[in-house]
Motif scaffolding. Sequence first.
Motif, PDB file in Angstrom:
ATOM      1  N   ALA A   7      11.225  14.159  18.281  1.00 29.44           N
ATOM      2  CA  ALA A   7      12.600  14.659  18.173  1.00 29.44           C
ATOM      3  C   ALA A   7      12.925  14.375  16.664  1.00 29.44           C
ATOM      4  N   GLY A   8      11.833  14.520  15.535  1.00 33.92           N
ATOM      5  CA  GLY A   8      11.925  14.491  14.353  1.00 33.92           C
ATOM      6  C   GLY A   8      11.880  15.881  13.669  1.00 33.92           C
ATOM      7  N   GLY A   9      12.122  16.010  12.317  1.00 28.45           N
ATOM      8  CA  GLY A   9      11.978  17.086  11.664  1.00 28.45           C
ATOM      9  C   GLY A   9      10.769  18.198  12.258  1.00 28.45           C
ATOM     10  N   MET A  10       9.844  17.653  12.514  1.00 27.06           N
ATOM     11  CA  MET A  10       8.892  18.655  13.064  1.00 27.06           C
ATOM     12  C   MET A  10       8.924  19.077  14.411  1.00 27.06           C
ATOM     13  N   ALA A  11       9.427  18.413  14.979  1.00 25.30           N
ATOM     14  CA  ALA A  11       9.956  18.583  16.425  1.00 25.30           C
ATOM     15  C   ALA A  11      11.161  19.767  16.303  1.00 25.30           C
ATOM     16  N   PHE A  47      12.103  21.996  26.921  1.00 28.55           N
ATOM     17  CA  PHE A  47      12.359  20.588  27.369  1.00 28.55           C
ATOM     18  C   PHE A  47      11.737  20.020  26.284  1.00 28.55           C
ATOM     19  N   ILE A  48      12.521  18.678  26.138  1.00 27.11           N
ATOM     20  CA  ILE A  48      12.322  17.744  24.763  1.00 27.11           C
ATOM     21  C   ILE A  48      12.007  16.363  25.481  1.00 27.11           C
ATOM     22  N   TYR A  49      11.094  15.848  24.945  1.00 23.02           N
ATOM     23  CA  TYR A  49      10.913  14.272  25.372  1.00 23.02           C
ATOM     24  C   TYR A  49      10.320  13.598  24.121  1.00 23.02           C
ATOM     25  N   ASN A  50      11.161  12.444  23.857  1.00 27.01           N
ATOM     26  CA  ASN A  50      11.006  11.485  22.857  1.00 27.01           C
ATOM     27  C   ASN A  50      11.290  10.003  23.338  1.00 27.01           C
ATOM     28  N   ARG A  51      10.703   9.043  22.740  1.00 25.11           N
ATOM     29  CA  ARG A  51      10.823   7.766  23.153  1.00 25.11           C
ATOM     30  C   ARG A  51      12.070   7.303  23.076  1.00 25.11           C
ATOM     31  N   THR A  52      12.971   7.580  22.085  1.00 26.59           N
ATOM     32  CA  THR A  52      14.492   7.377  21.876  1.00 26.59           C
ATOM     33  C   THR A  52      15.258   8.550  22.622  1.00 26.59           C
ATOM     34  N   TYR A  53      15.817   8.370  23.605  1.00 27.76           N
ATOM     35  CA  TYR A  53      16.499   9.240  24.312  1.00 27.76           C
ATOM     36  C   TYR A  53      17.586  10.001  23.507  1.00 27.76           C
ATOM     37  N   ASP A  54      18.238   9.050  22.920  1.00 25.85           N
ATOM     38  CA  ASP A  54      19.538   9.686  22.382  1.00 25.85           C
ATOM     39  C   ASP A  54      19.115  10.548  21.121  1.00 25.85           C
ATOM     40  N   ASN A  55      17.931  10.291  20.256  1.00 21.81           N
ATOM     41  CA  ASN A  55      17.519  11.234  19.430  1.00 21.81           C
ATOM     42  C   ASN A  55      17.175  12.640  19.880  1.00 21.81           C
ATOM     43  N   PRO A  65       3.953  11.522  15.215  1.00 20.45           N
ATOM     44  CA  PRO A  65       2.998  11.274  13.985  1.00 20.45           C
ATOM     45  C   PRO A  65       1.925  10.250  14.308  1.00 20.45           C
ATOM     46  N   ALA A  66       1.060  10.096  13.458  1.00 26.55           N
ATOM     47  CA  ALA A  66       0.008   8.964  13.593  1.00 26.55           C
ATOM     48  C   ALA A  66       0.347   7.653  13.850  1.00 26.55           C
ATOM     49  N   THR A  67       1.557   7.305  12.866  1.00 21.45           N
ATOM     50  CA  THR A  67       2.054   6.027  13.222  1.00 21.45           C
ATOM     51  C   THR A  67       3.837   6.218  13.620  1.00 21.45           C
ATOM     52  N   SER A  68       4.101   5.308  14.023  1.00 18.27           N
ATOM     53  CA  SER A  68       5.746   5.334  14.835  1.00 18.27           C
ATOM     54  C   SER A  68       6.541   5.598  13.502  1.00 18.27           C
ATOM     55  N   VAL A  69       7.602   6.549  13.557  1.00 17.46           N
ATOM     56  CA  VAL A  69       8.369   6.652  12.460  1.00 17.46           C
ATOM     57  C   VAL A  69       9.693   7.334  13.026  1.00 17.46           C
ATOM     58  N   ASP A  70      10.652   6.646  12.591  1.00 15.55           N
ATOM     59  CA  ASP A  70      12.079   7.277  13.108  1.00 15.55           C
ATOM     60  C   ASP A  70      12.296   7.141  14.695  1.00 15.55           C
ATOM     61  N   GLY A  71      11.550   6.263  15.283  1.00 10.43           N
ATOM     62  CA  GLY A  71      11.835   6.167  16.699  1.00 10.43           C
ATOM     63  C   GLY A  71      11.018   6.944  17.609  1.00 10.43           C
ATOM     64  N   ASN A  72      10.063   7.771  16.813  1.00 10.74           N
ATOM     65  CA  ASN A  72       9.192   8.653  17.672  1.00 10.74           C
ATOM     66  C   ASN A  72       8.128   7.820  18.045  1.00 10.74           C
ATOM     67  N   PRO A  73       7.543   8.453  19.159  1.00  8.47           N
ATOM     68  CA  PRO A  73       6.183   7.491  19.647  1.00  8.47           C
ATOM     69  C   PRO A  73       5.117   7.798  18.959  1.00  8.47           C
ATOM     70  N   PRO A  74       4.271   6.580  18.830  1.00  6.96           N
ATOM     71  CA  PRO A  74       3.146   7.123  17.935  1.00  6.96           C
ATOM     72  C   PRO A  74       2.124   8.159  18.854  1.00  6.96           C
ATOM     73  N   ALA A  75       0.937   8.589  17.906  1.00  3.51           N
ATOM     74  CA  ALA A  75       0.343   9.707  18.257  1.00  3.51           C
ATOM     75  C   ALA A  75      -0.949   9.173  19.478  1.00  3.51           C
ATOM     76  N   ASP A  76      -0.496   7.967  20.080  1.00  8.05           N
ATOM     77  CA  ASP A  76      -1.506   7.471  21.237  1.00  8.05           C
ATOM     78  C   ASP A  76      -0.733   8.034  22.413  1.00  8.05           C
ATOM     79  N   PHE A  77       0.284   8.982  22.406  1.00  7.01           N
ATOM     80  CA  PHE A  77       0.823   9.518  23.434  1.00  7.01           C
ATOM     81  C   PHE A  77      -0.084  10.485  24.275  1.00  7.01           C
TER      82      PHE A  77
END
Length: 801
Positions: free
Chosen positions: A615-619, A635-643, A699-711
Amino acid sequence: MVAMSGGAAPKNERVFDSSASIVLVGCRGAGKRTLGFIGALHLRRRLVTEDHYFEKVTGLSRGEFLLQNGKEAFARQNIDVFKRMLDNNSTGCIIDCGMGSLAEEAQGYLSLYSRTHPVIYIHREKEQISLLLDAADAEQLLKADEQHRGCSNLEYFNLFDDSSHVSPPVSGANTPVDSRQAGLLKLLGVREDFTRFLDLITGRGATRAWLESPFSVQAVPPEFRAYSYAMRLRLSYLMDMDLEWEDFEARGDCIELIIDCWPQDLHSVIARQVALIRRKLGVPIIYHVEENPRGERRRPPEEKNPMDAELLELGLRLGVDYLSLDLQRDEAFVNRVLRHRGRTKIIGNFSYMGFGALPWLDEGQVENYRKAQSLGCDVVRLIRFCSADSPAEVLEEFRRKVRETIPDPKPPLVAYDFSVLGVRTPLQSKILSPVKHPDIENERDYLATVSTCSGSFELLFRQFLLDPLQFYVLGSNVSYSLNPAMHTAAYDFAGMPHTFQAVNCSTLDTLNQICISDSFGGACLTAPFKVAIMPHLKVKSHHATAIGAVNVLLPLRGQTNAILDHANSRNKAGRARDFFGDNTDWSAMVTCLRRAISPRNYVQPSKTTGLVIGAGGMARAAIYALIQLGCRQVFIYNRTYDNAVEVAKHFNDWVATQGLAASAKTNGSTPDVCRVLPSRSDPWPAGSQLPTMVVSCVPATSVDGNPPADFVMPLDWLRSPTGGVVVEMAYEPPVTPLLAQIQGLRERGSPAWVIVDGLEVVGEMAIEAFELMTGRMAPKRLMRAVGRQQLQSVHSPGYRP
């Protein structure tokens, strides 16, 4: 010879009403039906086909009518239906004419129709048509097909596109076009060529490019750029060329195609070369007919004028961007060409090729310019042979006289001397300077023997007319970015002494300190800046505003508030008056998705489902890309639902303002285009098709509440019976858990899933960013290769960052 001034431009007879229907004629197998689908989708018009219109009017197919009523009645009915089809669909349509257009009476009617409508003759390689038809039928049809030139006013050579062998299905003539586009998404080359052709003949191409992003290479025509170069290519060379088309990439801002020989089947040979330049290089074309072709005897005017006029009119029929017209020819010849100019821009030429050339400060040169202006030329080109020194001050004094004595509006001026060694200096003309490929021998071409595009551009820096600048990729984790390597390789290719570096930073204060430097050229932005910088930018592209995120930042250094002034101040240092934000994430994704999506999964707004992870800029860019492709269920899935909810609301609000919402209604209201998936453990929403386009923006690492790339994806979300496309934006590591998961599915018998790795998308982003930042064409093949090599070197044994 000095042309006399005076006289007005003759009426342009080939500019039609913007709503006038476009008619396609040509041989069976030329691809009219496919082009009709593409054109109708692009221009948002209704497609009308002759076969279906006949059945609609008569209630019978052609074969049934012929069987029941005989040849004579069929011929009369055919002509009647043909005329009714044209008359009753005169606006807002693409009309695909069948074989009825070969009848003499139909062609006469088409000739009259072409006075007020674009009638495009579609033809292609004879070998391709022969593959589709019986040999005897093909020969007979191709011979009859030549008649279509006489009843049409435009011409399109439909090059074979090996990206797909799939033909679109046949359906009713008046059903919505979006239900009949299967197979077209793989015809990338054809679609890009034909839509560009339609944009040119309808006059909407440059306007649309400018509105979308005024800093794109396509938005500013070469004659209005600070510096531009025309690479000269002769027809005699192209027919037996010893270089690959890719070798000409980014060697000029446009191609000047010089018709210098008359091979057999001349018209088709020229049409094919124009099509190849469009397909392979994607740059504007200047069409120039040489007065005395190689191997031909010198002809008297009564022979020369009709043949030269016919060849020039062929260029206009082919919809070239510019046509080079010798204004020293007789008035009737010049006026004949100008009456048929259509949307093609005219370069009015005065060339003095021998000794005793008219001096720059002779009043006759000013009269030449005035003559070209009065005739409505879009560019004036003055060329003179010079056997002795020609000081730059003399030519500059002539330019001053033109500026001060000729009233506005003044067409751009191209003026330079040449000798047997070539152009006197690459800096005599700032725009449309003639250049050559460094590996081509220039037999009988004195205008480009010493100058290449990169060499000329490099000279501008050496003479301090342009400045070395510093470019960046900025974000909280950019150490492994491939941008520095790709951009640096492009700078070296283009002759620009700029630098590009990756700088880790995470605060707007740090970003601001970098950007306020006088040598700041521009930056690619990553998290956390893409969304955070939006409130601080007054000037943004249309797409960046819609997305709500920026990934390219440019300084505005123009002396006025005009965007063109800012665009032409690129590659110059100084204090930035403001900054411009653009977004290339979405367009890079669109490019990659179009390449990868299969005909079975073509986008149907009422059915096709997209899924975005993050749910960041790239999304945000990914969601926008899916909407631009026609997808109306995202559909959008993000670890932080509110974002995710916030991003969904942003796009649902935007879609509502654009009138792009799905056509279905629920309780009197339009359903949301974007919906949020609360959990990976929940089943896929009932009533919605499984996704066929998946874009992972974590992203490769967790940024701004997004799940890391191990998704990894729940398997229930990957059960589309036709598979689809998975785009993985992370490329560090090169094989993420998601890519490994999809590859495993393919190996276990689900090969319908296509993988697009992050490197492919990042390469497209870098290419677009380079063009936005520098205003120069990007060496695309080089940049992609360097990005791939850089990633391989990073992961080779012994590498240390």
